[in-house]
Design a protein around this motif. Structure first.
Motif, PDB file in Angstrom:
ATOM      1  N   ASN A 132       0.797  -1.223   0.000  1.00 21.59           N
ATOM      2  CA  ASN A 132       0.000   0.000   0.000  1.00 21.59           C
ATOM      3  C   ASN A 132       0.832   1.275   0.000  1.00 21.59           C
ATOM      4  OD1 ASN A 132       0.982  -0.205   2.591  1.00 21.59           O
ATOM      5  ND2 ASN A 132      -0.981   0.139   3.605  1.00 21.59           N
ATOM      6  N   ARG A 136      -5.364   5.967   0.590  1.00 19.62           N
ATOM      7  CA  ARG A 136      -5.992   5.432   1.802  1.00 19.62           C
ATOM      8  C   ARG A 136      -7.121   4.443   1.504  1.00 19.62           C
ATOM      9  NH1 ARG A 136      -4.034   8.315   6.085  1.00 19.62           N
ATOM     10  NH2 ARG A 136      -3.173  10.365   5.623  1.00 19.62           N
ATOM     11  N   LYS A 137      -7.352   4.146   0.248  1.00 20.00           N
ATOM     12  CA  LYS A 137      -8.380   3.174  -0.078  1.00 20.00           C
ATOM     13  C   LYS A 137      -7.818   1.767   0.087  1.00 20.00           C
ATOM     14  CE  LYS A 137     -11.970   2.315  -3.534  1.00 20.00           C
ATOM     15  NZ  LYS A 137     -12.546   2.758  -4.814  1.00 20.00           N
ATOM     16  N   LEU A 138      -8.594   0.876   0.684  1.00 22.15           N
ATOM     17  CA  LEU A 138      -8.130  -0.480   0.953  1.00 22.15           C
ATOM     18  C   LEU A 138      -8.333  -1.408  -0.232  1.00 22.15           C
ATOM     19  CD1 LEU A 138      -9.413  -0.942   4.617  1.00 22.15           C
ATOM     20  CD2 LEU A 138      -7.131  -0.262   3.838  1.00 22.15           C
ATOM     21  N   TYR A 139      -9.395  -1.169  -1.007  1.00 20.17           N
ATOM     22  CA  TYR A 139      -9.718  -2.026  -2.128  1.00 20.17           C
ATOM     23  C   TYR A 139      -9.870  -1.171  -3.383  1.00 20.17           C
ATOM     24  CZ  TYR A 139     -10.987  -5.532   1.390  1.00 20.17           C
ATOM     25  OH  TYR A 139     -10.967  -6.412   2.442  1.00 20.17           O
ATOM     26  N   LEU A 146      -6.240  -5.524  -3.299  1.00 15.06           N
ATOM     27  CA  LEU A 146      -6.265  -5.236  -1.869  1.00 15.06           C
ATOM     28  C   LEU A 146      -4.938  -4.581  -1.520  1.00 15.06           C
ATOM     29  CD1 LEU A 146      -7.059  -5.605   1.177  1.00 15.06           C
ATOM     30  CD2 LEU A 146      -6.096  -7.912   1.005  1.00 15.06           C
ATOM     31  N   ALA A 186      -2.235  -3.424   1.162  1.00 22.94           N
ATOM     32  CA  ALA A 186      -1.865  -3.816   2.522  1.00 22.94           C
ATOM     33  C   ALA A 186      -0.370  -3.574   2.727  1.00 22.94           C
ATOM     34  CB  ALA A 186      -2.196  -5.287   2.766  1.00 22.94           C
ATOM     35  N   ARG A 187       0.047  -3.586   3.991  1.00 25.76           N
ATOM     36  CA  ARG A 187       1.469  -3.496   4.296  1.00 25.76           C
ATOM     37  C   ARG A 187       2.189  -4.712   3.712  1.00 25.76           C
ATOM     38  NH1 ARG A 187       2.480  -4.602   9.206  1.00 25.76           N
ATOM     39  NH2 ARG A 187       4.534  -3.633   9.325  1.00 25.76           N
ATOM     40  N   TYR A 230      -2.304 -12.245   4.631  1.00 27.18           N
ATOM     41  CA  TYR A 230      -3.546 -12.058   3.871  1.00 27.18           C
ATOM     42  C   TYR A 230      -3.729 -13.180   2.845  1.00 27.18           C
ATOM     43  CZ  TYR A 230      -4.698  -7.365   5.596  1.00 27.18           C
ATOM     44  OH  TYR A 230      -5.067  -6.307   6.377  1.00 27.18           O
TER      45      TYR A 230
END
Length: 281
Positions: A7, A32-35, A46, A48-49, A56
């Motif tokens: 991300n 800042r959107k996750l998906y 997705l 993610a870090r 995940y």
């Protein structure tokens, strides 16, 4: 199919760029959107870090993930490596103060090693038969020997510059890493995953390659072939109503400068050099 992608940080932009070049344009990928969706209705992303992506993928939140080999090894998850994406190359190294008494891995015995990668470090020490304490930290690892938190460190380096700036010397290599595409074992053979692998491999195959097109006298075709053997040999097509042939070939980018001049010397004309987005071999 959901793809887990870093991300932020140094792995984010190259990962997104790879998806774009593979034809999976990301839609509405706001900060800042996750998906996010892609142009393929069956594929989403997705964010993610990088360190969380192995988990995940293992838990099924994503079918595949793009992250560093170091993160997967550290997670201990038995994921399937599908493609080495050939960026984010780095090493995990054992390092110690350059003016200290640790110059060999065995010198760490009975001492302490600070790291953000405790799993990898413990496995390394066990593999080397070294009994040392592992001190887990979450940042500024290179400072720990100078504030007496540890005697040595295991940390990531790409060029060694940060280590040298902090007066640390590399004692040993612990792990080679790069960014790769991983899948859960249950999803590695899914048709959509295989389609993604083919797309990524085609982008990687096209890197540093150029497509060269030209016209050449038919009686000089053998000379042209000598100049550009190409990827499996050039493609040759007749030009209607003329004793000329059109020749298309893929060459390495580093060879283009000399190849173009050599082609002109053997009678080629109308030479056109273009970039290649994808190359399916």
């Amino acid at each position: 199919m959901r793809i887990a992608v870093p991300n932020k940080g140094r792995l984010h932009d190259p990962s997104v760029d790879l998806l774009e070049r593979a034809g999976l344009h990301i839609e509405s990928a706001a900060d800042r959107k996750l998906y996010a969706d892609t142009v393929d209705p069956d594929v989403s992303v997705l964010f993610a870090r990088a360190a969380d992506i192995p988990e995940y993928v293992w838990d099924g939140a994503a079918a595949v993930g793009i992250t560093g080999r170091d993160q997967v090894v550290e997670s201990g998850r038995d994921l399937v490596e599908l493609v080495d994406l050939e960026f984010g190359r780095c090493r995990l190294v054992l390092a110690a103060p350059e003016d200290g008494d640790i110059t060999d891995p065995d010198d760490v015995a009975g001492k302490s090693v600070a790291t953000e990668f405790p799993q990898i470090t413990r496995e390394y020490l066990e593999r080397e038969g070294i009994d040392a304490d592992v001190v887990e930290v979450t940042g500024a690892t290179e400072l720990t020997p100078h504030v007496e938190m540890a005697d040595a460190i295991v940390d990531i380096t790409s060029t060694g510059t940060t280590l040298r700036m902090n007066r640390l010397a590399i004692v040993d290599d612990v792990l080679e890493s790069s960014v790769r595409l991983y899948a859960h074992p249950d999803h590695a053979d899914d048709p959509k995953v295989e389609q993604l692998v083919t797309a990524f491999k085609s982008v990687l195959a096209a890197e540093n390659k150029r497509y060269v097109m030209m016209n050449a006298p038919r009686d000089r075709l053998d000379d042209v072939r000598e100049v550009i053997p190409g990827l499996g040999g050039p493609t040759v097509m007749d030009v209607a109503g003329d004793d000329t042939v059109a020749v298309h070939v893929v060459v390495d980018e580093r060879d283009v400068f000399e190849v173009v001049n050599d082609l002109k010397a053997v009678g080629a004309s109308g030479i056109l050099v273009t970039e290649i987005e994808r190359l399916v071999e």
